[in-house]
Design an enzyme around this catalytic site. Structure first.
Site, PDB file in Angstrom:
ATOM      1  N   SER A 147      46.501  90.412  66.804  1.00 19.64           N
ATOM      2  CA  SER A 147      47.182  91.187  67.841  1.00 19.64           C
ATOM      3  C   SER A 147      48.692  91.283  67.669  1.00 19.64           C
ATOM      4  O   SER A 147      49.345  92.067  68.346  1.00 19.64           O
ATOM      5  CB  SER A 147      46.873  90.594  69.224  1.00 19.64           C
ATOM      6  OG  SER A 147      47.405  89.279  69.338  1.00 19.64           O
ATOM      7  N   ASN A 172      34.269  76.090  70.103  1.00 23.62           N
ATOM      8  CA  ASN A 172      33.121  76.368  69.261  1.00 23.62           C
ATOM      9  C   ASN A 172      32.317  77.546  69.806  1.00 23.62           C
ATOM     10  O   ASN A 172      31.922  78.456  69.067  1.00 23.62           O
ATOM     11  CB  ASN A 172      32.246  75.121  69.179  1.00 23.62           C
ATOM     12  CG  ASN A 172      31.052  75.290  68.257  1.00 23.62           C
ATOM     13  OD1 ASN A 172      31.140  75.072  67.065  1.00 23.62           O
ATOM     14  ND2 ASN A 172      29.920  75.702  68.816  1.00 23.62           N
ATOM     15  N   TYR A 179      51.838  71.253  62.293  1.00 30.71           N
ATOM     16  CA  TYR A 179      51.604  72.567  61.687  1.00 30.71           C
ATOM     17  C   TYR A 179      51.439  72.457  60.168  1.00 30.71           C
ATOM     18  O   TYR A 179      50.508  73.014  59.580  1.00 30.71           O
ATOM     19  CB  TYR A 179      52.771  73.494  62.030  1.00 30.71           C
ATOM     20  CG  TYR A 179      52.622  74.913  61.524  1.00 30.71           C
ATOM     21  CD1 TYR A 179      51.775  75.814  62.171  1.00 30.71           C
ATOM     22  CD2 TYR A 179      53.330  75.350  60.407  1.00 30.71           C
ATOM     23  CE1 TYR A 179      51.638  77.115  61.710  1.00 30.71           C
ATOM     24  CE2 TYR A 179      53.203  76.650  59.944  1.00 30.71           C
ATOM     25  CZ  TYR A 179      52.356  77.528  60.599  1.00 30.71           C
ATOM     26  OH  TYR A 179      52.222  78.818  60.134  1.00 30.71           O
TER      27      TYR A 179
END
Length: 246
Positions: free
Chosen positions: A15, A66, A154
């Protein structure tokens, strides 16, 4: 030349930023594209409306769930029937020095960036194994290779994703499926837009080519790895960083 003509591609986190650039490039190269979002439904619908070609779709996917990952992929496969390529792009940052980083922030980045990449690969794999063809492209980062202060969570997840990709490549190569990574450096996105011109200039001085990259630069590498031009390449990482890390 349309390198993905007739192919069906899934892009997670499509997006905005690099993901949106990949989605647009896939459509421009003739692919039928499905992409996912976590929060930006309105923006995603706008991107979908403006894509060239027909048959594209967008759906919500919460990478840390999940059930959400499986449901979204089931929805894509119900429409597309099969997938020729999967781009594991969705990711988040929650930067902080280790001494100040909360366990919750570490776990959240792990759940989205690494565990989410595993889930997406797992649920897409059955259809690709049946077709005995396909290409996974995982979007990692230059900091997976160099490290970066304040980004231990990260960096660790992106390095883990690279190792995951190599191991996956070993598992699926005999079935005609490939797994590779693209590791971007500093790229012009919403995050870099918030920097001052002085900060951008300081970043550029660290890059041998002297400039920050664009989402299109990353998308071009992804298109190559999704296309048949790279049919004898697997288990590799393409660095798109202007020479920042060699």
């Amino acid at each position: 030349m349309k390198l993905l003509e007739g192919k069906k591609i899934l892009v997670t986190g499509g997006s905005r930023g690099i993901g949106a650039g990949i989605v647009e490039a896939c459509a421009e190269h003739g692919a039928q594209v499905a992409f996912t979002y976590s929060n930006n439904r309105d923006l995603s619908e706008k991107i979908l409306k403006n894509l060239p070609g027909n048959g594209h779709m967008v759906t919500e996917m919460k990478m840390e769930s999940n059930e959400s990952v499986q449901s979204a992929i089931d929805e894509v496969l119900e429409k597309f029937k099969n997938l020729d390529g999967v781009v594991n792009n969705a990711g988040i940052t929650k930067d902080q020095l280790v001494l100040r980083m909360s366990t919750e922030d570490f776990d959240k980045v792990y759940e989205v960036n690494l565990r989410g990449g595993f889930l997406c690969s797992k649920y897409c794999l059955k259809a690709m194994l049946k077709a005995r063809a396909g290409s996974f492209v995982h979007i990692t980062s230059v900091v997976a290779q160099t490290g970066n202060a304040g980004q231990t969570n990260y960096s660790a997840t992106k390095a883990g994703l690279e190792a995951f990709s190599k191991s996956l490549a070993h598992e699926i190569a005999s079935r005609g499926i490939r797994s590779n990574c693209v590791a971007p450096g500093f790229i012009q996105t919403d995050m870099t837009d918030k920097l001052t011109e002085e900060q951008k200039t300081a970043l550029a001085t660290q890059i041998p080519q002297g400039t920050i990259g664009s989402p299109k630069d990353v998308a071009n590498a992804v298109i190559f790895l999704l296309s048949d031009l790279s049919k004898y390449i697997t288990g590799q990482t393409i660095n798109v960083n202007g020479g920042l890390y060699m």
